[in-house]
Enzyme design. Structure first.
Site, PDB file in Angstrom:
ATOM      1  N   CYS A 382       5.886   7.126  10.978  1.00 35.26           N
ATOM      2  CA  CYS A 382       4.546   7.159  11.145  1.00 35.26           C
ATOM      3  C   CYS A 382       3.741   5.818  11.900  1.00 35.26           C
ATOM      4  O   CYS A 382       4.022   5.823  13.004  1.00 35.26           O
ATOM      5  CB  CYS A 382       3.658   7.646  10.043  1.00 35.26           C
ATOM      6  SG  CYS A 382       2.156   8.464  10.158  1.00 35.26           S
ATOM      7  N   HIS A 516       6.427  12.281   8.356  1.00 43.77           N
ATOM      8  CA  HIS A 516       7.023  11.570   6.876  1.00 43.77           C
ATOM      9  C   HIS A 516       8.365  12.465   6.482  1.00 43.77           C
ATOM     10  O   HIS A 516       8.014  12.947   5.618  1.00 43.77           O
ATOM     11  CB  HIS A 516       5.995  11.515   5.786  1.00 43.77           C
ATOM     12  CG  HIS A 516       4.871  10.328   5.927  1.00 43.77           C
ATOM     13  ND1 HIS A 516       5.275   9.189   5.940  1.00 43.77           N
ATOM     14  CD2 HIS A 516       3.733  10.693   6.661  1.00 43.77           C
ATOM     15  CE1 HIS A 516       4.004   8.516   6.134  1.00 43.77           C
ATOM     16  NE2 HIS A 516       3.079   9.213   6.772  1.00 43.77           N
ATOM     17  N   GLU A 518      10.598  11.558   4.580  1.00 46.26           N
ATOM     18  CA  GLU A 518      11.238  11.145   3.272  1.00 46.26           C
ATOM     19  C   GLU A 518      10.636  12.220   2.254  1.00 46.26           C
ATOM     20  O   GLU A 518      11.093  12.112   1.249  1.00 46.26           O
ATOM     21  CB  GLU A 518      10.856   9.594   3.157  1.00 46.26           C
ATOM     22  CG  GLU A 518       8.972   9.303   2.614  1.00 46.26           C
ATOM     23  CD  GLU A 518       8.388   9.209   4.079  1.00 46.26           C
ATOM     24  OE1 GLU A 518       8.885   9.441   5.179  1.00 46.26           O
ATOM     25  OE2 GLU A 518       7.273   8.502   4.005  1.00 46.26           O
TER      26      GLU A 518
HETATM   27  N1  GLN Z   1      -2.387   4.323  10.315  1.00 44.76           N
HETATM   28  C1  GLN Z   1      -1.970   5.458  10.869  1.00 44.76           C
HETATM   29  C2  GLN Z   1      -2.570   6.545  11.379  1.00 44.76           C
HETATM   30  O1  GLN Z   1      -3.602   6.815  10.619  1.00 44.76           O
HETATM   31  C3  GLN Z   1      -0.546   5.845  10.228  1.00 44.76           C
HETATM   32  C4  GLN Z   1      -0.543   6.695   9.028  1.00 44.76           C
HETATM   33  C5  GLN Z   1       0.826   6.611   8.435  1.00 44.76           C
HETATM   34  O2  GLN Z   1       1.400   5.637   8.580  1.00 44.76           O
HETATM   35  N2  GLN Z   1       0.769   7.450   7.348  1.00 44.76           N
HETATM   36  O3  GLN Z   1      -2.361   7.224  12.207  1.00 44.76           O
END
Ligand code: GLN
Length: 544
Positions: A382, A516, A518
């Site tokens: 992410c 994600h 994970e």
């Molecule tokens: N802050 C980034 C976004 O909102 C990444 C979010 C995250 O890593 N879950 O896109």
């Protein structure tokens, strides 16, 4: 009809109520029953989405896009049953729905009260969508005696009346502390906690007693006598070497047997716990070890990266190696390159996890650069993928001022806010200045992988579905410039608009994912990306 198991906690928090609930569900499942776990959270936030990970640990995201308590992660990892929005409810959400109904006039002039309106809403939640189940396990957050949890306690008390003794079971988790000076285990806190519970009209059927030392038979008998439960229903729970040892340990201590007995159900034959045995065999007999550096912001609190931590362990289980995680605070990374190198050189792989906000971002970008230049396996998740793209833009594509609009206005928005995207239901729109709660791309989205890519090989497929939780996206307009500089956009949303995965074919293992992974990894079914990442770390460990 589904039977209900209500799980409460007493004496202190952090006794591992979620883990106990998840383990009990796994034990029932191993006996062939269909189970689902639910969590009642007494706080007033509508969901944990807006809470700092330091307050509440990780926010666990479900396929259907709910931002939930991290216990739902344990539930999924232990049972493999995908959690849903309807499996986590907070006081905030209950009140929100009641107040909306009240404003609409749905209560037809009645006075709206905690009993029956709040308790009815809680009961409705507990009983929703349970037709295909044998057991629903409902965990109540907090500790008996909390003001906030009273309506939940009242609701489960009523449910026993509504459903009957043979359809419900109350399991209460307490602490039996060891007083070193006296050399004794003390049962009094448990007695008090059960007294609190009975004063709310709830007599526990099974007592689970966390203790650091084995509980002698006479103490067990004393607890049974004072707390009005059969002696075999007083279950000692000693600390375990790994969370994955907990289900087997609870079985050996008699937990699932006691619960089934309280329902009047047969408890023979014993559950099939081979998969837990296999996991423990691998954890206890590793054939090597690797050290992974996680460069993040919330490294002071292990719960903030709960699922990530577990997914790395699962990667270790798959490769039969011990995974040591070195948590590195991105903010403390000095500008000084030699210091960054001295921290990162001993590592076999580097991971930049998800995160929000600018703090520590330069340290993360420096870590990406180190991994790229030194050919150390890199996994960006992410925000970690977004940082990889910004690093690539700045240092390989000649876009010196590349940044993300998350950190403020920029001329080169390699990562930017998206205000429109497609869902299964159609076009989804967001206002740039809207509420922070519930304004993200959340939950499972499909992705299409390039057939000849590294990730397609890892997944063994070109169609994937992974869970998202973010507001910003890598800007496809920069795709040609980044691809020219050696980064390949190997996974995209099916309409080609949103980058899902980037990789570097000229690097041993360099993958950034917008989702994600994970969240979907299980100990008995490690996520392919984590399995492959740890395998790459093993290779790297042979080089350094
Ligand atoms: N802050 C980034 C976004 O909102 C990444 C979010 C995250 O890593 N879950 O896109």
């Amino acid at each position: 009809m589904a039977r209900f198991i209500f799980i409460t906690g007493g004496v202190v928090s952090s006794l591992g109520k979620g883990l106990m609930a998840a383990s009990l569900a796994a034990l029932l499942q191993a006996r062939g029953y269909r189970v689902r776990l639910r969590k009642f959270d007494p706080y007033l936030n509508v969901d944990p989405g807006t809470m700092s990970p330091y307050q509440h640990g990780e926010v666990y995201v479900t396929d259907d896009g709910a931002e939930t308590d991290l216990d739902l992660g344990h539930y999924e990892r232990f049972t493999g049953v995908s959690a849903r929005q309807s499996d986590n409810v907070t006081s905030g959400r209950i009140y929100q729905s009641i107040i909306q109904r009240e404003r609409r006039g749905d209560y037809l002039g009645a006075t709206v009260q905690v009993i029956p309106h709040v308790t009815d809403a809680i009961k409705e939640f507990a009983r929703a969508e349970v037709d295909d189940l044998d057991f629903v396990l409902c965990e109540i957050g907090g500790t008996v005696g909390d003001i906030e949890s009273l309506p939940f306690m009242e609701a489960i008390r009523q449910l026993r009346n509504d459903l009957g003794r043979d359809q419900t079971c109350f399991v209460h988790l307490t602490l039996v502390p060891y007083i070193a000076a006296a050399g004794e285990l003390k049962t009094k806190p448990t007695q008090h906690s059960v007294r609190d519970l009975t004063s709310l009209g709830i007599q526990p059927d099974v007592l689970v007693c966390r203790c650091e030392h084995p509980l002698p038979e006479n103490e067990r008998a004393k607890i049974a006598l004072f707390c009005n439960v059969p002696k075999e229903a007083v279950i000692p729970a000693l600390d375990a070497s790994s969370i994955y040892a907990v289900p087997s340990q609870y079985h050996a201590a008699g937990l699932d047997g006691a619960v089934l007995r309280s329902f009047g159900l047969p408890f023979e034959p014993a559950p099939d716990l081979r998969r837990w045995g296999d996991i423990m065999e691998r954890l206890e007999n590793p054939e090597g070890e690797v050290t992974i550096g996680v460069v993040g912001k919330y490294v002071g609190l292990a719960d903030a990266y709960k699922s990530l931590n577990e997914a790395l362990v699962h990667g270790g289980i798959a490769n039969r190696v011990k995974v040591n995680i070195r948590w590195l605070d991105a903010e403390l990374f000095a500008e000084d390159e030699s210091e960054i190198a001295s921290k990162l050189e001993p590592l076999h792989a580097i991971l930049v996890p998800g995160g929000f906000g600018e703090r520590g971002s330069e340290g993360k970008i420096a870590s990406v650069r180190f991994a790229r230049e030194r050919r150390v396996p890199y996994f960006g998740i992410c925000l970690g993928m977004q940082m990889a793209c910004i690093e690539g833009a700045r240092n390989t594509a000649g876009i010196a001022s590349a940044s993300t609009t998350e950190f403020g206005p920029t001329d080169e928005p390699v990562v930017g806010l998206i205000t429109e995207w497609m869902t299964a239901e159609g076009l989804e729109k967001r206002a740039a200045g809207g509420d922070l709660g519930g304004t993200m791309r959340l939950g499972a989205y499909p992705g299409t992988l390039a057939g000849n890519s590294h990730v397609a090989g890892i997944y063994g497929s070109t169609e994937i579905s992974e869970r998202h939780r973010h507001r910003y996206e890598v800007n496809v307009h920069y795709r040609p410039a980044l691809e020219e500089a050696g980064m390949v956009f190997s996974g995209m949303s099916p309409d080609g608009a949103l980058p899902e995965i980037v990789e570097r074919p000229d690097h041993p293992w360099f993958i950034g994912v917008q989702f994600h992974p994970e969240l979907k990894s299980k100990p008995f079914d490690p996520h392919p990306l984590f399995k492959s990442f740890i395998a790459a770390a093993v290779k790297q460990s042979r080089l350094v």
